[in-house]
Design a protein around this motif. Structure first.
Motif, PDB file in Angstrom:
ATOM      1  N   HIS A  44       0.870  -1.194   0.000  1.00 28.19           N
ATOM      2  CA  HIS A  44       0.000   0.000   0.000  1.00 28.19           C
ATOM      3  C   HIS A  44       0.900   1.236   0.000  1.00 28.19           C
ATOM      4  O   HIS A  44       0.942   1.992   0.982  1.00 28.19           O
ATOM      5  CB  HIS A  44      -0.902   0.013   1.232  1.00 28.19           C
ATOM      6  N   GLY A  45       1.666   1.442  -1.057  1.00 30.43           N
ATOM      7  CA  GLY A  45       2.608   2.549  -1.080  1.00 30.43           C
ATOM      8  C   GLY A  45       3.766   2.254  -0.150  1.00 30.43           C
ATOM      9  O   GLY A  45       4.557   1.331  -0.358  1.00 30.43           O
ATOM     10  N   ASP A  46       3.856   3.015   0.922  1.00 29.70           N
ATOM     11  CA  ASP A  46       4.938   2.882   1.903  1.00 29.70           C
ATOM     12  C   ASP A  46       4.668   1.759   2.906  1.00 29.70           C
ATOM     13  O   ASP A  46       5.521   1.428   3.716  1.00 29.70           O
ATOM     14  CB  ASP A  46       5.078   4.231   2.642  1.00 29.70           C
ATOM     15  N   TYR A  47       3.454   1.184   2.867  1.00 28.00           N
ATOM     16  CA  TYR A  47       3.042   0.200   3.870  1.00 28.00           C
ATOM     17  C   TYR A  47       2.809  -1.172   3.228  1.00 28.00           C
ATOM     18  O   TYR A  47       2.499  -1.278   2.038  1.00 28.00           O
ATOM     19  CB  TYR A  47       1.760   0.665   4.572  1.00 28.00           C
ATOM     20  N   PHE A  48       2.939  -2.217   4.059  1.00 27.97           N
ATOM     21  CA  PHE A  48       2.698  -3.587   3.629  1.00 27.97           C
ATOM     22  C   PHE A  48       1.830  -4.275   4.682  1.00 27.97           C
ATOM     23  O   PHE A  48       2.030  -4.081   5.885  1.00 27.97           O
ATOM     24  CB  PHE A  48       4.017  -4.364   3.503  1.00 27.97           C
ATOM     25  N   THR A  49       0.847  -5.066   4.221  1.00 26.57           N
ATOM     26  CA  THR A  49       0.068  -5.905   5.134  1.00 26.57           C
ATOM     27  C   THR A  49       0.306  -7.361   4.772  1.00 26.57           C
ATOM     28  O   THR A  49       0.387  -7.710   3.592  1.00 26.57           O
ATOM     29  CB  THR A  49      -1.437  -5.582   5.074  1.00 26.57           C
ATOM     30  N   ILE A  50       0.441  -8.200   5.802  1.00 25.48           N
ATOM     31  CA  ILE A  50       0.749  -9.622   5.608  1.00 25.48           C
ATOM     32  C   ILE A  50      -0.359 -10.457   6.226  1.00 25.48           C
ATOM     33  O   ILE A  50      -0.759 -10.231   7.377  1.00 25.48           O
ATOM     34  CB  ILE A  50       2.112  -9.984   6.239  1.00 25.48           C
ATOM     35  N   TYR A  51      -0.841 -11.425   5.455  1.00 24.52           N
ATOM     36  CA  TYR A  51      -1.916 -12.314   5.886  1.00 24.52           C
ATOM     37  C   TYR A  51      -1.362 -13.741   5.831  1.00 24.52           C
ATOM     38  O   TYR A  51      -1.056 -14.252   4.752  1.00 24.52           O
ATOM     39  CB  TYR A  51      -3.134 -12.169   4.965  1.00 24.52           C
ATOM     40  N   GLN A  52      -1.262 -14.373   6.969  1.00 27.88           N
ATOM     41  CA  GLN A  52      -0.578 -15.666   7.074  1.00 27.88           C
ATOM     42  C   GLN A  52      -1.517 -16.738   7.611  1.00 27.88           C
ATOM     43  O   GLN A  52      -2.390 -16.452   8.420  1.00 27.88           O
ATOM     44  CB  GLN A  52       0.637 -15.509   7.997  1.00 27.88           C
ATOM     45  N   ASN A  53      -1.315 -17.968   7.168  1.00 28.91           N
ATOM     46  CA  ASN A  53      -2.092 -19.139   7.582  1.00 28.91           C
ATOM     47  C   ASN A  53      -3.442 -19.205   6.859  1.00 28.91           C
ATOM     48  O   ASN A  53      -4.495 -19.376   7.465  1.00 28.91           O
ATOM     49  CB  ASN A  53      -2.297 -19.183   9.100  1.00 28.91           C
ATOM     50  N   LEU A  54      -3.394 -19.081   5.528  1.00 33.17           N
ATOM     51  CA  LEU A  54      -4.581 -19.237   4.690  1.00 33.17           C
ATOM     52  C   LEU A  54      -4.551 -20.623   4.048  1.00 33.17           C
ATOM     53  O   LEU A  54      -3.489 -21.141   3.698  1.00 33.17           O
ATOM     54  CB  LEU A  54      -4.628 -18.172   3.588  1.00 33.17           C
ATOM     55  N   ARG A  55      -5.737 -21.212   3.888  1.00 31.09           N
ATOM     56  CA  ARG A  55      -5.791 -22.541   3.271  1.00 31.09           C
ATOM     57  C   ARG A  55      -6.004 -22.454   1.764  1.00 31.09           C
ATOM     58  O   ARG A  55      -5.725 -23.397   1.038  1.00 31.09           O
ATOM     59  CB  ARG A  55      -6.899 -23.369   3.920  1.00 31.09           C
ATOM     60  N   ASP A  56      -6.516 -21.328   1.287  1.00 29.46           N
ATOM     61  CA  ASP A  56      -6.682 -21.127  -0.158  1.00 29.46           C
ATOM     62  C   ASP A  56      -6.520 -19.649  -0.468  1.00 29.46           C
ATOM     63  O   ASP A  56      -6.625 -18.800   0.413  1.00 29.46           O
ATOM     64  CB  ASP A  56      -8.051 -21.628  -0.635  1.00 29.46           C
ATOM     65  N   VAL A  57      -6.241 -19.343  -1.747  1.00 32.57           N
ATOM     66  CA  VAL A  57      -5.958 -17.967  -2.166  1.00 32.57           C
ATOM     67  C   VAL A  57      -6.812 -17.624  -3.377  1.00 32.57           C
ATOM     68  O   VAL A  57      -6.942 -18.428  -4.305  1.00 32.57           O
ATOM     69  CB  VAL A  57      -4.459 -17.810  -2.507  1.00 32.57           C
ATOM     70  N   LYS A  58      -7.386 -16.414  -3.371  1.00 33.73           N
ATOM     71  CA  LYS A  58      -8.243 -15.977  -4.468  1.00 33.73           C
ATOM     72  C   LYS A  58      -7.642 -14.803  -5.249  1.00 33.73           C
ATOM     73  O   LYS A  58      -8.323 -14.169  -6.051  1.00 33.73           O
ATOM     74  CB  LYS A  58      -9.627 -15.592  -3.934  1.00 33.73           C
ATOM     75  N   VAL A  59      -6.368 -14.466  -4.992  1.00 33.82           N
ATOM     76  CA  VAL A  59      -5.698 -13.378  -5.709  1.00 33.82           C
ATOM     77  C   VAL A  59      -4.356 -13.894  -6.215  1.00 33.82           C
ATOM     78  O   VAL A  59      -3.896 -14.968  -5.816  1.00 33.82           O
ATOM     79  CB  VAL A  59      -5.478 -12.154  -4.792  1.00 33.82           C
ATOM     80  N   SER A  60      -3.724 -13.127  -7.080  1.00 32.89           N
ATOM     81  CA  SER A  60      -2.428 -13.525  -7.632  1.00 32.89           C
ATOM     82  C   SER A  60      -1.466 -12.352  -7.581  1.00 32.89           C
ATOM     83  O   SER A  60      -1.875 -11.188  -7.432  1.00 32.89           O
ATOM     84  CB  SER A  60      -2.597 -14.007  -9.082  1.00 32.89           C
ATOM     85  N   VAL A  61      -0.175 -12.654  -7.712  1.00 31.20           N
ATOM     86  CA  VAL A  61       0.859 -11.618  -7.681  1.00 31.20           C
ATOM     87  C   VAL A  61       0.629 -10.622  -8.815  1.00 31.20           C
ATOM     88  O   VAL A  61       0.375 -11.004  -9.961  1.00 31.20           O
ATOM     89  CB  VAL A  61       2.261 -12.247  -7.791  1.00 31.20           C
TER      90      VAL A  61
END
Length: 434
Positions: free
Chosen positions: A376-393
């Motif tokens: 998010h510009g100067d900021y980063f959010t991290i989401y850990q311990n997911l069993r599935d993903v609905k987005v891509s790099v």
């Protein structure tokens, strides 16, 4: 003047009660939310407590339950204090209304006595015909009419004041009952808190017996988390390096363009047989800070500013859940470990949401669990311990967009959530909504 004073008192009382009612509703909602959190934690604890082996999650859940129970007692105390204020206000209003009612009755009784004393002495018709002229007779007629109307108004004032008084007494009785119920609820919560603390003591006693096994569990957890933290730090550093590389490349292109323009101007001056313009001295390219590199474009600058302006107001990464492990250093018995974010215990399969708009820079599976990093510009959010993903790099996400769902570890569904500014770790509790 007495009527105006009475109306002023009633208006002030109604205003004060409306404000108190609003505060009471907010406290009631807060208390209900805490109770829902406690119930969900109790369900989680009932599942994990059936196992013979003590887990770190059990300790975290019990500690969180104690903290929430204390918060609920605090909310009940605030409700009681609020009710005490209402009781005081209503009691003062009742006393004022009783005084006003007494004055109105005395005044009305005086009017009745005056009318009785003068009924035989002054016959109405004789009183009017005894006037010196028509004008005086008309005034005496109006006086008798106004006196009669005033007596009726006084009777109406007495009736309305009596109704207001009865209403205030009913409200006062109801408020006293609410306070009594809250005091009983407070006592029940204190008993439950005592049981929670006894359970905590029993768990810590069990912990001392399972010390070796527990230390091994913490060591294993630290090792696993260290691997994930290295991957997170490396991904963020790559994003910072890439932003700096782009900034340096843009500076190099700008310098080359300026040099080419100066060379062309000098050649033109030579052909026209005139002095060449003085060439500007090439300025040293200043290395940009991490923040400057990450917010070099208007888009990234807007994202960074928007994120920062929402400090303390960001939505939670899950719709429901409780923070069962907080940010920073944790010590359990003789073992210790550091959490770079917060652990949020929720229900199995709960959707994970982006807390702000941004760009996905990493999606990775480590030890069978997904990790997502959003820039998010100067900021980063991290989401850990997911069993599935609905987005891509590389994909852009909007606020509250679903990223995946929480994986279940053992009997618990726990999302590990972190916030970084550049390569500096932040406490998520300072950023998400209370």
């Amino acid at each position: 003047m007495k009527l105006y004073k009475l109306l002023y008192i009633l208006f002030f009382s109604v205003f004060a009660i409306s404000v108190s009612a609003q505060t009471a509703n907010e406290l009631r909602r807060k208390k209900e939310a805490i109770e829902r959190d406690i119930e969900q934690l109790q369900k989680s604890l009932s599942k994990t407590a059936s196992g013979k082996k003590l887990t770190l999650q059990q300790i975290n859940v019990i500690n969180t339950q104690i903290r929430l129970r204390q918060d609920k007692i605090g909310a009940i105390n605030s409700e009681i204090k609020n009710l005490d204020n209402q009781i005081s206000q209503n009691t003062n209003t009742v006393h004022t209304l009783q005084g006003q009612l007494g004055d109105l009755k005395k005044e009305y009784a005086g009017m009745i006595r005056f009318a009785q004393r003068n009924r035989n002495s002054y016959d109405k018709m004789m009183f009017i015909f005894a006037a010196k002229d028509f004008n005086q007779a008309y005034k005496r007629i109006k006086y008798l009419q106004q006196f009669s109307q005033y007596r009726k108004k006084q009777a109406g004032y007495i009736e309305n004041t009596q109704q207001d008084l009865n209403g205030k007494i009913r409200v006062l009785d109801r408020t006293l009952k609410e306070k009594s119920d809250l005091l009983k609820e407070q006592e029940r919560e204190r008993e439950r808190l005592g049981k929670d603390k006894s359970q905590q003591s029993a768990v810590l006693n069990t912990l001392s017996k399972q010390e070796r096994t527990f230390k091994q569990d913490i060591a294993s957890k630290k090792k696993q988390q260290a691997q994930i933290d290295r991957a997170i730090r490396a991904a963020i550093q790559r994003a910072i390096d890439e932003a700096r590389r782009k900034a340096a490349e843009e500076a190099r292109i700008a310098a080359a363009k300026r040099a080419a323009e100066e060379k062309a101007a000098a050649e033109k001056a030579r052909l026209e047989n005139r002095p060449a313009p003085v060439a500007t001295k090439a300025a040293a390219v200043k290395t940009k800070t991490t923040s400057e590199a990450l917010t070099a474009t208007p888009e990234t600058a807007r994202l960074s500013d928007g994120f920062e302006n929402n400090r303390g107001k960001l939505p939670w990464p899950v719709a429901t859940g409780q923070i069962t492990e907080r940010f920073g250093l944790h010590k359990v018995d003789q073992a210790s470990y550091t959490n770079n974010g917060v652990d949020i215990t929720t229900s199995a399969g709960t959707s994970v949401r982006a807390v702000f708009a941004g760009k996905v820079i990493k999606v990775d599976y480590i030890q069978g669990r997904a990790v997502i990093i959003i820039m998010h510009g100067d900021y980063f959010t991290i989401y850990q311990n997911l069993r599935d993903v609905k987005v891509s790099v590389g994909s852009s996400v909007e606020i509250k967009q679903v990223l995946g769902s929480v994986a279940t570890t053992g009997d618990d569904a726990i999302l590990k959530f972190q916030i970084w500014r550049g390569n500096v770790i932040q406490n998520p509790e300072a950023w998400i909504s209370k």
